[in-house]
Structures are given as structure tokens and as C-alpha cells.
Enzyme design. Structure first.
Site: not given
Ligand code: ZN
Length: 514
Positions: A278-279, A282, A308
Site C-alpha cells: 500500500h505505502e 503512495h 489513495e
Molecule cells: Zn494510503
């Protein structure tokens, strides 16, 4: 200011001021990162002071009269499509820069510097209080800090000029320009209903077995595996690093320095891994911003929702797919032969995608997740509107958890105290997560049309093809385009929950035999 100063010189000066401010902001981000990773607890109060000073300085840098004058002068020249200005810019999108900086300037100029310092100080203390309160499941200890953060958020939105009944719209505007309660309710309302219905149908089906039950996964091995995946995904360790924090996050400290964090759970190696993926989504966004935008206010994501969409695309759409795990499951088994040696692929895939409505947002499956967000959106909207008091919050939280997810919270630690956001005063941030899910599927459908067989690409671990498309269509633009324009340009459609719900429905219908 000398009125005869040439537009090219105005632009040059404005870019210098903007660059200096960005350096201050990113120095503050470093202190913040350190606070959440390595700072000894005794250093917390002084750190809050340090952050307050830096945030005050960054604010002053933006609201100084010179910036206002330069922006006025440049607006006229930029509108006239001044040839010299464009030439001197060397690929830098002057018009977008002036538009975005003016928006930031007009917002900032309405907030007195004392208010900025007071907010930063209160935020530091509130966050520290939240960490303790969460640990001891003690909402009462955090309540006064939460009241303070709500009051500061209300005052801020009022200073920006939002009317009393619409203060929350002003806060949303910081994260997702041009989307208000009305627009979000129109998208989230029907989505809530459809997801609740689907959740009920799934609840009536037999639950897949949890293959991780009663296993212990060595943390050091987990870390080595995570780093292997991260590197294969294309994360360049010369431009970023991975550390540990209570709440996983990403922060940008420079054009070549993006930090991500995760946490390790001994009973479940995937919890930390999905945080890493997830990170990294980003981080890929931040690291893909065009170098022409470097050091400027445009060198950031277009909005939190678009941000996101990138993390959720990698974590869920890619990271929880069969095709992704085809090459990675055997590798995971190599790390944990005793724990997973006998497990077959299908059982593993089902564990990865089990729908298990629970109290914790960051552990939620793809279906339940958006319900967690809609719950928070409704509650914080009422908190800011003054229609819900801090004292009532834990009770209302529990009632909604029961209604939307059918879940009982054992205590406030796994209820209202679980998220860091409100302790930071980040009201209006939560909807970005659900918007990210919606944008992600809209982007994914366009990506499929262009790249064709995505399963083949994922099985072959050809992640570079995905990075190229995302980079060219979304990342490189930074903040030079607004979210509504990006989604329309890239997909040909405005924001909609349709692609997301269709994806969720199909995925779980297959998994649960609906
Ligand atoms: Zn996030």
C-alpha cells in the site's frame, strides 16, 4: 515592489520563495517522520515546539506580501500567454503553478500565524495523548484533545470563509478539491446500501478456513520477504526507505527521498506486507512526479483521493489478485516452509481475500473497508457541524459498527481510538480512502484496455509496464491537474462507484459461490 519588474523575473522570484517554503515543509516532515519512528518518548514535547516553529515559518513564507504581489503580476502575464514567460519556464507549467499557488496563498493568508503555531503545538500534544489513550483503551484521556482538534478545525474552516452549516466542506476541500458533502453523499449513499446487501449474502455462506491460525511467523524473515517484494515491485532503495511505526504511512522528504513504514504481526505475515505494498503505491506516485516540477508546490499528488487510488490499486487490485500471487506464493513458502509447506494455492488465495467484518479499519477486507470509511465520514461530518458531541462519540461509533458491519467493539481501543487522523486534526481526510477505491478501479479498467492481459503481466512480474502507464498518465502531472480533470482525461468518465462495485461483486461472487 517595482512595478516595472519583468514577468520572467517575477516568476523566478516566486519560484525561489516557493522552493524555500517546500524545503521548510519537508524539514518539518522529517521531524514528523522521526517522531513516529525513532523519537524517544521524552522528546515529544520539545518536538511539538520544533514542529510548531517550522510550520509557522512555512506559513509566513507563503503569506508574505511579496508572494501576493508576485501572483497578481504574474496572473495578468500568464493569462496573456506571455511567450517569454513560457520560454523561460523550461517545461515548467507556469499557468498551473500560478493557479495552484494562488489557491494555497488565498487559503493560507486567511489563517493568522499564531493560529498556525497553536494548531501545530496542540496537534503534537494530541497525537502523543492519542498514542497513550489507545494503548490503555482510555477514551476519556483523549477526549479533551479531540475537542480541541475539532474546535481548531471548525475555526480554520470558518476563517477560510465556509459558512457554519458547511464547515466540513471547507475541510474536505483541503484533501479533495471541489468535492463536498452533497457530492460524496450521492456516491457513498448507494454504495453503502449495495455493500451492506452483498455483505449479508456473503455472511450466509460458509467461511473459508484461515490457514494462518495458530502459526507464528518470525519477524526478521517477514522483513526480508517484504524487502524482496518491495524491490521486485520497483522500489528504489536509493530513493527511499522502509521503517516501522504504529500506524503505517508514507512521507516525502525530497525528490529522491520518500519514506514508508509498516508494522509486523507475528500471527499474520500478510498484514505487514499489504501495508508495505500500500505505502509503496503512495511512494511510486511521489517518485514518479516529473522532475520539471521538482522543489515546487506542484511536486505533490493531485489530491488525497488520487493518492489513495495508487496505494489501493497496488495493495488490493494487484496485491490481492490470483495472478500476483502465482509467482509470490512459492516464494513465501520458501521463507516459511514449516508454517505454509502443506498449504495449497487456492486455500491461500481464499485466506488473502476472506471477508471478515471486524472492528479495525486497517485490517479490513476490500468489501468491509469502504463501510468503515462511510461510517467515519458520517461521524466526522456531524462532529464538525456540532451535531454530535465528543462524549457521545464512542456510543454512536459502536451503534454504527453494529449496523453497517454487524460488528461489536470490545473496547474503545479497537473502536473510536483506533485511527491517528482525528488526533492530528485531519477531519475530511477519511473519504479519500473510499474515493481511492473508486478512482483505482476506474484507472484499472483504462489500464486493462491499453495493456491487455493483466494476468500475464502480473504472473511475469512485469510491473514496469504498469509503472510506465501510471507514470505517464497520472504521476508525472503532480498537482498541475485537478483530480476531476485527471479522472476525466484518463478514463473518459467522471467519478463513479460503478467500476468499484462491479469489481467487488464479481470477485466475491466467484469466491463465495453467490
Ligand atoms: Zn494510503
Amino acid at each position: 515592489m517595482n512595478n516595472n519588474i519583468a514577468p520572467v523575473d517575477c516568476l523566478e522570484r516566486l519560484r525561489i520563495l516557493d522552493r524555500e517554503r517546500m524545503h521548510i515543509c519537508r524539514s518539518a516532515a522529517l521531524l514528523q517522520w522521526d517522531q513516529e519512528t525513532y523519537l524517544p518518548s521524552g522528546g515529544i514535547e520539545e518536538r511539538a515546539e520544533q514542529l510548531a516553529v517550522l510550520e509557522g515559518l512555512a506559513h509566513e513564507k507563503l503569506v508574505c506580501g511579496e508572494v501576493g504581489e508576485l501572483l497578481d503580476k504574474l496572473r495578468d502575464s500568464a493569462l496573456k500567454e506571455d511567450g517569454d514567460l513560457q520560454k523561460s519556464a523550461d517545461g515548467f507549467p507556469v499557468k498551473d503553478f500560478i493557479r495552484v499557488l494562488r489557491r494555497d496563498y488565498e487559503k493560507a493568508v486567511k489563517i493568522p500565524v499564531d493560529f498556525v503555531r497553536e494548531s501545530a503545538r496542540a496537534e503534537g500534544l494530541s497525537q502523543a495523548a492519542w498514542v497513550e489513550a489507545r494503548k490503555h483503551k482510555d477514551f476519556a484521556a483523549f477526549a479533551p484533545h479531540l475537542e480541541k482538534m475539532i474546535s481548531l478545525a471548525q475555526q480554520k474552516a470558518a476563517l477560510w470563509g465556509w459558512e457554519r452549516g458547511r464547515l466540513y466542506d471547507g475541510l474536505l476541500d483541503c484533501y479533495e478539491p471541489a468535492l463536498g458533502v452533497k457530492e460524496l453523499t450521492a456516491v457513498f449513499g448507494p454504495l453503502l446500501e449495495k455493500l451492506q446487501q452483498l455483505l449479508k449474502r456473503i455472511a450466509a455462506r460458509p467461511k473459508p478456513e484461515n490457514i494462518f491460525l495458530n502459526c507464528h511467523f518470525d519477524e526478521h524473515k517477514q522483513e526480508t520477504f517484504f524487502r524482496e517484494v518491495l524491490s521486485a515491485l520497483g522500489f528504489n532503495s536509493k530513493r527511499g526507505r522502509l521503517d516501522i511505526s504504529v500506524h503505517p504511512f508514507t512521507t516525502t522528504l525530497g525528490f529522491n527521498d520518500v519514506r514508508i513504514t509498516t508494522r509486523y504481526e507475528s500471527g499474520d505475515p500478510l498484514s505487514g506486507l499489504f501495508s508495505v505494498i500500500h505505502e509503496s503505491g503512495h511512494a511510486f506516485y511521489e517518485l514518479g512526479i516529473d522532475s520539471a516540477l521538482r522543489f515546487s508546490s506542484l511536486a505533490e499528488g493531485a489530491s488525497m483521493g488520487i493518492h489513495e487510488s495508487q496505494s489501493r490499486l497496488w495493495e488490493n487490485v494487484i496485491g490481492r489478485s490470483r495472478a500476483f500471487w502465482k509467482p509470490w506464493f512459492p516464494r513465501l513458502k520458501d521463507y516459511f516452509p514449516a508454517e505454509l509447506g502443506d498449504t495449497d494455492f487456492e486455500s491461500f488465495y481464499r485466506t488473502v481475500n476472506t471477508v471478515f467484518p471486524g472492528p479495525i479499519r486497517v485490517e479490513a477486507d476490500e468489501l468491509s473497508y469502504s463501510l468503515h470509511i462511510i461510517l467515519r465520514f458520517e461521524l466526522e461530518e456531524k462532529l464538525i457541524a456540532g451535531q454530535l458531541s465528543v462524549n457521545e462519540l464512542p456510543v454512536v461509533w459502536r451503534a454504527k459498527m453494529k449496523d453497517y458491519l454487524g460488528v461489536e467493539c470490545a473496547d474503545d481501543g479497537e473502536g473510536v481510538l483506533q485511527d491517528v487522523h482525528w488526533s492530528m486534526g485531519a477531519f475530511g481526510y477519511f473519504p479519500s480512502y473510499a474515493l481511492g477505491n473508486l478512482y483505482a478501479l476506474q484507472f484499472w479498467n483504462s489500464l486493462n484496455e491499453v495493456l491487455g492481459d493483466m494476468d500475464e503481466i502480473l504472473e511475469q512480474r512485469e510491473y514496469g509496464k504498469i509503472h510506465s502507464w501510471l507514470g505517464e498518465n497520472i504521476h508525472c502531472k503532480g498537482r498541475s491537474a485537478d483530480p476531476a480533470k485527471i479522472i476525466l482525461d484518463v478514463t473518459g468518465l467522471p467519478l463513479s462507484a460503478e467500476s468499484f462495485f462491479h469489481y467487488i461483486e464479481q470477485k466475491y461472487a466467484e469466491l463465495y459461490g453467490l
